[in-house]
Design an enzyme around this catalytic site. Sequence first.
Site, mmCIF file in Angstrom:
data_model
loop_
_atom_site.group_PDB
_atom_site.id
_atom_site.type_symbol
_atom_site.label_atom_id
_atom_site.label_comp_id
_atom_site.label_asym_id
_atom_site.label_seq_id
_atom_site.Cartn_x
_atom_site.Cartn_y
_atom_site.Cartn_z
ATOM 1 C CG ASP A 171 -1.660 1.233 1.499
ATOM 2 O OD1 ASP A 171 -1.672 2.099 0.609
ATOM 3 O OD2 ASP A 171 -2.260 1.355 2.587
ATOM 4 C CE LYS A 228 -1.681 7.171 -3.266
ATOM 5 N NZ LYS A 228 -2.088 6.171 -2.283
ATOM 6 C CD GLU A 264 -4.882 3.520 -2.067
ATOM 7 O OE1 GLU A 264 -5.638 4.346 -1.534
ATOM 8 O OE2 GLU A 264 -3.749 3.820 -2.496
ATOM 9 C CG ASP A 310 -9.204 4.294 1.297
ATOM 10 O OD1 ASP A 310 -8.623 4.952 2.170
ATOM 11 O OD2 ASP A 310 -8.609 3.584 0.466
#
Length: 613
Positions: free
Chosen positions: A11, A73, A174, A196
Amino acid sequence: MSQEETVVGIDLGTTNSCVSIVETGRPRVIPNREGKATTPSIVAFTPKGRRLVGQLAKRQALVNAENTVFAGKRLIGRRWDSKEREQLQQYLPYKLIQGAHDDVRIECHGEAYSPAEIGSIVLAEMKAVAEEYLGHGVQYAVITVPAYFNDAQRQATKDAGRMAGLEVLRIINEPTSAALAYGLNHSDQRRIAVYDLGGGTFDVSILEIQDGVFEVLSTAGDTFLGGEDFDQRVIEWLVFGFAKDHKIDLRQDVMTYQRLKEAAEKARIDLSSDLETEINLPFLFTDANGETYHLQKTLTREKLEALTEDLIERTIEICRSTLEHAYLKPQELNDVILVGGMTRMPKIQEAVAGFFGRSVSHQVNPDEAVALGAALQGATLMSERSDVLLLDVTPHSLGIMIAGGFYQVLIEKNTTVPCSRSHIFTTVKDYQTQVKILVLQGESSQAEDNELLGEVLLDGLTPAPRGEVEIEVTFSISADGLVSVSARDLETSQEQSIQVTATSNLTEEEMQRMIEENIDFALASKTNEEFDRQRQLAELDMQRISDLLPEVEGIVANSAFGQDALQKAHDILERTQASIDEENLAELVSALPALQRTCKIFRQIVEHQQKRA
Ligand code: AMP
């Protein structure tokens, strides 16, 4: 598991990363050198040329803020002229520069790094963590990305994996990955929502799980919404308060700003368990006269909630539309699971529970579930087991620019991947011999408002009056969510194809120019043929629904279940028929996914009844 078969699940988070493997059939997180389950996704370059990763990089961030890259990211796969890059530039302590392909680079000590390179350094660290634990090398990985990542962001993440020395078996979403971890403990049929919210991105996915099949019904999100934005609200509150009291703008100084950021995040996290917290930053600022200023403030949970109310509301709005796309009502779900560190904020749990009308599930660990699911998927791919099947969807519609600067969709969002669709276009100019096809991802009917993924140049078309040359454009989306495109002149069979790459050669300006000048290049949809094709597809589904309608009406009349599906079925049948009558191709194409879903729901209602009987 032998060395050759080892596959890790990683992850790669905005704030933290986590690596996991499957051992004796169960996934487990591998602790890093400090014994922690997660590692900060931070990379630093020291003045002496050393690279630091994780906790080591985080520890020195204050004194080396300009060369410490956090939240890389948020930049991965983004264009230089994206609004997100402009927004980030205002508060990042490190310097962003424009890359040769309209991409973003990060400059540290005069060297330019791509966000994918930064990601690769974090991934290499996670690989090293796994290798140290296992005592041997690791070659294969499944890496997760936010479900709402577009092609460029996925491609850049895959590149990061390759640069880290990993063979990336699959890129998975994810929330889907978290659902795999959740599914370990459930064998019955379930519909779940995965909410999420991490450090930089938000996703929500609605899934149906049954007999090892994990089918995503719909997904949506925002790749620029996460804990970083919540921190920003607290920082602004501190900065403006300080400016009011002292007429000093604390944002001028990089180190001061970095201290504010750390304090803001810490306060936010404290307020997940406390009702108020002290923010104490002694010797925060020294002015030109040598006078020092301290900052001391009390932040209450109530104030934090007020500062971030609209951000939470944005996530709830996305949940609402995602559920609508799945054709479900909140009460039709069995569970709502929370993933990502931000879901520890009580107000978020309350808002999610309020929207879905149920208490949220704490069955998965919000920091670990995504990596665990990735390891499970890795083990499945490696052993070619067929007892777990992942059916994910594409989060964005995909299409090309057509004459007039419009956008013609070939693959609708929420279509199950892998998938492939073809469409026949024709030239718009007499004796046009060349055509440049712009590949776009997004939902706007205007080409320029969508994300440009790349271009395909098809040369040597048969010279003919406009409308006579037929060009077949085929789009494919792989199980990783990666896009490839091919275009074929049906007369000459001349074909061009591209794997769309993150660094397309076109800038937004060039694209704008092309839209203006598109007469020379653009294609027009062969509307009639295409309309007939779509109409046939629609009529097949309409027939299936009509065949099942009397039975479903009978079932629904005797139970509270299915009323809603029935109403929606009538609406969608009406809408589709109207689009056929009006020969409205765009409307017809947009009605198709709902029509297919209705078909499926009807079959489920009937099957459910048969099982009960
Ligand atoms: P992730 O990307 O899932 O690692 O989530 C990281 C984000 O979660 C960061 O913005 C953290 O500040 C935030 N976070 C972690 N723990 C908590 C907590 N207890 N309360 C509120 N936010 C948290």
